[in-house]
Motif scaffolding. Structure first.
Motif, PDB file in Angstrom:
ATOM      1  N   UNK A   4     -10.186 -27.857   4.163  1.00 52.24           N
ATOM      2  CA  UNK A   4      -9.999 -28.197   5.570  1.00 52.24           C
ATOM      3  C   UNK A   4      -9.910 -29.706   5.691  1.00 52.24           C
ATOM      4  N   UNK A   5      -9.199 -30.159   6.717  1.00 52.37           N
ATOM      5  CA  UNK A   5      -9.118 -31.601   7.004  1.00 52.37           C
ATOM      6  C   UNK A   5      -9.571 -31.794   8.455  1.00 52.37           C
ATOM      7  N   UNK A   6     -10.876 -31.976   8.629  1.00 50.60           N
ATOM      8  CA  UNK A   6     -11.457 -31.967   9.975  1.00 50.60           C
ATOM      9  C   UNK A   6     -12.040 -33.331  10.352  1.00 50.60           C
ATOM     10  N   UNK A   7     -12.623 -34.016   9.394  1.00 50.09           N
ATOM     11  CA  UNK A   7     -13.126 -35.379   9.625  1.00 50.09           C
ATOM     12  C   UNK A   7     -13.081 -36.126   8.303  1.00 50.09           C
ATOM     13  N   UNK A   8     -12.778 -37.416   8.364  1.00 51.93           N
ATOM     14  CA  UNK A   8     -12.723 -38.222   7.136  1.00 51.93           C
ATOM     15  C   UNK A   8     -14.086 -38.160   6.436  1.00 51.93           C
ATOM     16  N   UNK A   9     -15.147 -38.167   7.253  1.00 45.84           N
ATOM     17  CA  UNK A   9     -16.519 -38.164   6.740  1.00 45.84           C
ATOM     18  C   UNK A   9     -16.785 -37.027   5.751  1.00 45.84           C
ATOM     19  N   UNK A  10     -16.121 -35.886   5.945  1.00 44.04           N
ATOM     20  CA  UNK A  10     -16.405 -34.713   5.107  1.00 44.04           C
ATOM     21  C   UNK A  10     -15.675 -34.744   3.762  1.00 44.04           C
ATOM     22  N   UNK A  11     -14.801 -35.712   3.578  1.00 46.27           N
ATOM     23  CA  UNK A  11     -13.963 -35.702   2.374  1.00 46.27           C
ATOM     24  C   UNK A  11     -14.561 -36.547   1.266  1.00 46.27           C
ATOM     25  N   UNK A  73      -8.016 -21.364  24.943  1.00 43.44           N
ATOM     26  CA  UNK A  73      -9.181 -21.330  24.045  1.00 43.44           C
ATOM     27  C   UNK A  73     -10.453 -21.231  24.874  1.00 43.44           C
ATOM     28  N   UNK A  74     -11.203 -20.179  24.691  1.00 43.05           N
ATOM     29  CA  UNK A  74     -12.460 -19.936  25.408  1.00 43.05           C
ATOM     30  C   UNK A  74     -12.278 -19.644  26.897  1.00 43.05           C
ATOM     31  N   UNK A  75     -11.034 -19.433  27.331  1.00 42.22           N
ATOM     32  CA  UNK A  75     -10.856 -18.938  28.700  1.00 42.22           C
ATOM     33  C   UNK A  75     -10.121 -17.591  28.639  1.00 42.22           C
ATOM     34  N   UNK A  76      -8.952 -17.548  28.006  1.00 45.61           N
ATOM     35  CA  UNK A  76      -8.267 -16.250  27.853  1.00 45.61           C
ATOM     36  C   UNK A  76      -8.988 -15.390  26.817  1.00 45.61           C
ATOM     37  N   UNK A  77      -9.358 -16.025  25.702  1.00 48.62           N
ATOM     38  CA  UNK A  77     -10.222 -15.364  24.712  1.00 48.62           C
ATOM     39  C   UNK A  77     -10.975 -16.421  23.926  1.00 48.62           C
ATOM     40  N   UNK A  78     -11.951 -15.982  23.183  1.00 49.39           N
ATOM     41  CA  UNK A  78     -12.834 -16.948  22.502  1.00 49.39           C
ATOM     42  C   UNK A  78     -12.079 -17.668  21.382  1.00 49.39           C
ATOM     43  N   UNK A  79     -12.569 -18.877  21.065  1.00 54.16           N
ATOM     44  CA  UNK A  79     -11.985 -19.624  19.949  1.00 54.16           C
ATOM     45  C   UNK A  79     -12.097 -18.807  18.661  1.00 54.16           C
ATOM     46  N   UNK A  80     -13.175 -18.045  18.519  1.00 49.35           N
ATOM     47  CA  UNK A  80     -13.345 -17.217  17.317  1.00 49.35           C
ATOM     48  C   UNK A  80     -12.206 -16.197  17.202  1.00 49.35           C
ATOM     49  N   UNK A  81     -11.909 -15.530  18.324  1.00 45.95           N
ATOM     50  CA  UNK A  81     -10.859 -14.503  18.278  1.00 45.95           C
ATOM     51  C   UNK A  81      -9.472 -15.117  18.108  1.00 45.95           C
ATOM     52  N   UNK A  82      -9.284 -16.302  18.666  1.00 47.46           N
ATOM     53  CA  UNK A  82      -8.009 -17.001  18.419  1.00 47.46           C
ATOM     54  C   UNK A  82      -7.892 -17.284  16.918  1.00 47.46           C
ATOM     55  N   UNK A  83      -8.969 -17.785  16.318  1.00 45.33           N
ATOM     56  CA  UNK A  83      -8.971 -18.079  14.883  1.00 45.33           C
ATOM     57  C   UNK A  83      -8.705 -16.834  14.056  1.00 45.33           C
ATOM     58  N   UNK A 107     -13.943 -21.746  11.507  1.00 45.83           N
ATOM     59  CA  UNK A 107     -14.183 -21.606  10.054  1.00 45.83           C
ATOM     60  C   UNK A 107     -15.041 -20.381   9.789  1.00 45.83           C
ATOM     61  N   UNK A 108     -16.106 -20.261  10.551  1.00 44.88           N
ATOM     62  CA  UNK A 108     -17.012 -19.133  10.327  1.00 44.88           C
ATOM     63  C   UNK A 108     -16.351 -17.816  10.710  1.00 44.88           C
ATOM     64  N   UNK A 109     -15.628 -17.839  11.843  1.00 45.34           N
ATOM     65  CA  UNK A 109     -15.020 -16.593  12.322  1.00 45.34           C
ATOM     66  C   UNK A 109     -13.988 -16.061  11.331  1.00 45.34           C
ATOM     67  N   UNK A 110     -13.336 -16.957  10.629  1.00 48.86           N
ATOM     68  CA  UNK A 110     -12.283 -16.528   9.700  1.00 48.86           C
ATOM     69  C   UNK A 110     -12.794 -16.470   8.262  1.00 48.86           C
ATOM     70  N   UNK A 111     -14.099 -16.648   8.082  1.00 51.62           N
ATOM     71  CA  UNK A 111     -14.697 -16.656   6.735  1.00 51.62           C
ATOM     72  C   UNK A 111     -13.940 -17.601   5.816  1.00 51.62           C
ATOM     73  N   UNK A 112     -13.574 -18.760   6.353  1.00 52.84           N
ATOM     74  CA  UNK A 112     -12.933 -19.826   5.572  1.00 52.84           C
ATOM     75  C   UNK A 112     -11.584 -19.397   4.991  1.00 52.84           C
ATOM     76  N   UNK A 113     -10.956 -18.396   5.575  1.00 53.06           N
ATOM     77  CA  UNK A 113      -9.707 -17.890   4.994  1.00 53.06           C
ATOM     78  C   UNK A 113      -8.512 -18.777   5.331  1.00 53.06           C
TER      79      UNK A 113
END
Ligand code: CP
Ligand code: NVA
Length: 307
Positions: A4-11, A73-83, A107-113
């Motif tokens: 994943x590329x989410x924050x420079x800090x994590x790399x 996102x989080x109005x029509x359906x949850x971010x998890x379900x979008x993921x 990440x969690x909802x998709x089991x990192x897939x």
């Protein structure tokens, strides 16, 4: 493992070095041949959407664009379900989100897939930071990011998502970073991309004086006073940040050859004066150019591990 590329800090150091390298090394590969990348934008964009789309196309893939109005996102359906839904059809999703926490939830909802790329959140703008580093390396280091160590960079204005990723990226390369902002707009500790967490490398200095920040620096960087989502505070911010405009007088307090960076969009007459933005020391259009290179670097790095 899915990258994943989410924050420079994590790399890690090797990952970042690989991204910088893959961004500028010749690409005749078709890394994404026939593959789709989902582009989700909860906020407007020109450069990020253009650079993401063209980078994916350049690598042989295609993009599908989803606006906030469509997805909700989080109005029509949850971010998890979008993921979960996107994860059934795409190996990579790149998102511009209001809330950085969406990335962990997906990440969690998709089991990192599915690999996630942050195209700007309230806390970070890491693809912009990669482009900024490439721009500085081109100007000061003959294209070699390792040559940037010891450079002096001042960020002036509202310390934003852009500031955070920029500072983390530069400090890790040994660049010294001054952030000149009024106390209420200064960097705050914590969050997903905290420059104070960088151990070693360059020195971070915070000041409420734009003049102290820019003294003897090689680079001055600024960003909007009113970031997306802060529009209600426009007049307040204009008043409180008025002394932090980057104009010719402020540029003259830096080194003679100092250059200007701005992530854009620019708000001419607010954080930046025309005379500087359009002046000979402005590198803003090279930054735009490098947005696409940065995305190519990120995408190639993601695919190397995922393969
Ligand atoms: N710098 C940047 O991210 O520009 P856009 O908001 O136009 O994508
Ligand atoms: N700080 C700005 C950056 C835009 C690219 C914002 O979040 O709106």
């Amino acid at each position: 493992m899915t990258r994943h590329f989410i924050a420079i800090e994590q790399l890690g150091e090797v990952d970042l070095a690989t991204i910088y390298d893959r961004a500028v090394s010749p690409f005749d590969d078709e890394t994404l041949k026939g593959q789709g990348v989902a582009l989700v934008f909860e906020r407007p964009s020109l450069r990020t959407r253009a650079s993401s789309s063209s980078a994916v196309h350049e690598l042989g893939g295609y993009t599908t664009f989803f606006s906030d109005e469509e997805i909700g996102l989080d109005s029509r359906e949850s971010a998890e379900d979008v993921g979960r839904t996107l994860g059934e059809m795409y190996a990579i999703a790149a998102l511009r989100v209001r809330h950085h926490t969406v990335f962990d939830r997906m990440r969690h909802a998709t089991s990192e897939r599915m690999s996630l790329i942050n195209l700007l959140s309230d806390e970070a703008h890491p693809t912009q930071a990669v482009a900024d580093v490439l721009t500085l390396a081109e100007h000061f280091g003959g294209g070699d990011v390792r040559q940037l160590a010891g450079l002096e960079v001042a960020y002036v204005g509202d310390a934003t998502n852009v500031t955070r990723s920029l500072a983390v990226a530069l400090l890790r390369l040994g660049v010294n970073v001054n952030v000149g902002a009024p106390a209420q707009y200064q960097l705050t500790p914590g969050g997903a991309e905290d420059p104070a967490d960088v151990i070693g490398g360059g020195v971070l200095r915070l000041t409420d004086s734009p003049h102290d920040a820019v003294k003897n620096v090689d680079v001055i960087y600024t960003d909007a006073w009113v970031s997306m989502g802060k529009e209600d505070e426009t007049s307040l911010r204009r008043g409180q940040l008025a002394g932090f405009r980057v104009d010719r007088a402020l540029m003259n307090e830096a080194r003679k050859e100092a250059v200007l960076l701005h992530c854009l969009p620019a708000h001419r007459g607010d954080e930046i004066a025309d005379e500087v933005l359009d002046g000979p020391n402005s590198l803003v259009w090279r930054q735009v150019f490098h947005r696409r290179s940065a995305m190519i670097g990120v995408l190639r790095w993601i695919k190397e591990e995922n393969e």
